[in-house]
Write a protein that holds these residues in place. Structure first.
Motif, short mmCIF file in Angstrom:
data_model
loop_
_atom_site.label_atom_id
_atom_site.label_comp_id
_atom_site.label_asym_id
_atom_site.label_seq_id
_atom_site.Cartn_x
_atom_site.Cartn_y
_atom_site.Cartn_z
N MET A 197 5.02 6.37 11.00
CA MET A 197 3.79 5.85 11.60
C MET A 197 4.21 4.73 12.55
O MET A 197 5.13 3.97 12.25
CB MET A 197 2.84 5.30 10.54
CG MET A 197 2.40 6.33 9.50
SD MET A 197 1.47 7.70 10.20
CE MET A 197 -0.15 7.01 10.24
N LEU A 198 3.52 4.63 13.69
CA LEU A 198 3.81 3.59 14.67
C LEU A 198 2.79 2.46 14.57
O LEU A 198 1.59 2.72 14.51
CB LEU A 198 3.76 4.17 16.08
CG LEU A 198 4.90 5.10 16.46
CD1 LEU A 198 4.57 5.86 17.74
CD2 LEU A 198 6.19 4.31 16.63
N THR A 233 -4.04 0.83 5.37
CA THR A 233 -4.61 1.18 4.07
C THR A 233 -3.70 2.16 3.33
O THR A 233 -2.89 2.86 3.93
CB THR A 233 -6.00 1.82 4.23
OG1 THR A 233 -5.84 3.05 4.96
CG2 THR A 233 -6.95 0.88 4.97
N ARG A 234 -3.85 2.20 2.02
CA ARG A 234 -3.07 3.11 1.19
C ARG A 234 -3.26 4.56 1.66
O ARG A 234 -2.31 5.34 1.70
CB ARG A 234 -3.45 2.96 -0.28
CG ARG A 234 -2.60 3.85 -1.20
CD ARG A 234 -2.75 3.49 -2.66
NE ARG A 234 -2.28 2.15 -2.98
CZ ARG A 234 -1.01 1.82 -3.19
NH1 ARG A 234 -0.07 2.74 -3.12
NH2 ARG A 234 -0.66 0.59 -3.51
N ASN A 266 0.80 -1.22 0.00
CA ASN A 266 0.00 0.00 0.00
C ASN A 266 0.84 1.27 0.00
O ASN A 266 0.35 2.35 0.33
CB ASN A 266 -0.98 -0.01 1.17
CG ASN A 266 -2.13 -0.96 0.93
OD1 ASN A 266 -2.53 -1.17 -0.21
ND2 ASN A 266 -2.66 -1.54 1.98
N GLY A 267 2.10 1.16 -0.40
CA GLY A 267 2.92 2.36 -0.63
C GLY A 267 3.80 2.81 0.51
O GLY A 267 4.40 3.89 0.43
N CYS A 268 3.92 2.02 1.56
CA CYS A 268 4.82 2.36 2.66
C CYS A 268 6.25 2.44 2.12
O CYS A 268 6.68 1.60 1.33
CB CYS A 268 4.71 1.28 3.74
SG CYS A 268 5.76 1.51 5.17
N LYS A 269 7.01 3.48 2.54
CA LYS A 269 8.38 3.67 2.05
C LYS A 269 9.36 2.66 2.62
O LYS A 269 10.34 2.31 1.97
CB LYS A 269 8.88 5.07 2.42
CG LYS A 269 8.28 6.16 1.60
CD LYS A 269 8.93 7.52 1.76
CE LYS A 269 9.65 7.80 3.04
NZ LYS A 269 10.11 9.17 3.19
N GLU A 291 0.70 5.24 2.77
CA GLU A 291 1.47 5.57 1.56
C GLU A 291 2.43 6.73 1.82
O GLU A 291 2.06 7.75 2.37
CB GLU A 291 0.53 5.93 0.41
CG GLU A 291 1.25 6.13 -0.90
CD GLU A 291 0.30 6.28 -2.07
OE1 GLU A 291 0.68 5.88 -3.18
OE2 GLU A 291 -0.82 6.80 -1.87
N GLY A 292 3.69 6.52 1.42
CA GLY A 292 4.71 7.56 1.57
C GLY A 292 5.30 7.70 2.96
O GLY A 292 6.16 8.53 3.19
#
Length: 160
Positions: free
Chosen positions: A103-104, A126-127, A77-80, A131-132
């Protein structure tokens, strides 16, 4: 199975997703080129990981209860990137000065950690929310297994 390859097992886990399908009757050409013989050892618990058992080996961590499912879902979902840590305090220290970037996520004994954005349910990642961002996560067993594998030549994260 979706696997995430951890390119830097020391701190920030930059991840590329690839699909690997292995069947007993058919091996892909890539696997045949890489290895003529494959020996698989199974370590049942994060508590049983010993440095001498994993040194210079490729390790696949599959946490059946959720941590690796969360990682693969977040990345999809776009996590870096993902930073697995052992303690709640270690997670808080990383995020302390850059709350917009991180994000934790995590749990202790199957309960969401107070003050964390997410629990250990893949459905929460979720995206729209991940995301990012870079995920800093700590779990009762999954992140312990991942951190216990530092020293292996490769660490792969798998999810069922």
């Amino acid at each position: 199975m979706n696997f995430i390859r951890l390119l830097n097992p020391k701190l920030l886990y930059k991840i590329e997703i690839c699909t690997i399908i292995i069947s007993a009757r058919h091996k892909t050409k890539e696997l045949l080129r890489e290895e003529k013989h494959m020996k698989i050892d199974i370590i049942i618990s994060a508590d049983d990981i010993k440095k001498e058992k994993i040194a210079n080996k490729t390790v696949v961590v599959i946490d059946m209860l959720r941590a690796t499912s969360v990682i693969t879902t977040a990345m999809n979902n776009g996590c870096k990137g993902v930073i697995p840590v052992l303690t709640v305090d270690a997670a808080a220290e990383i995020v302390r000065n850059s709350k917009e970037e991180f994000m934790l996520g995590g749990e202790r004994n199957a309960l969401k950690i107070e003050g964390f954005h997410y629990s250990n349910s893949p459905l929460e990642y979720t995206r729209d929310t991940i995301e990012g961002k870079t995920l800093v996560m700590t779990t009762t067993n999954g992140t312990k297994a991942i951190k216990g594998c530092v020293g292996a030549s490769n660490i792969l994260i798998g999810a069922m």
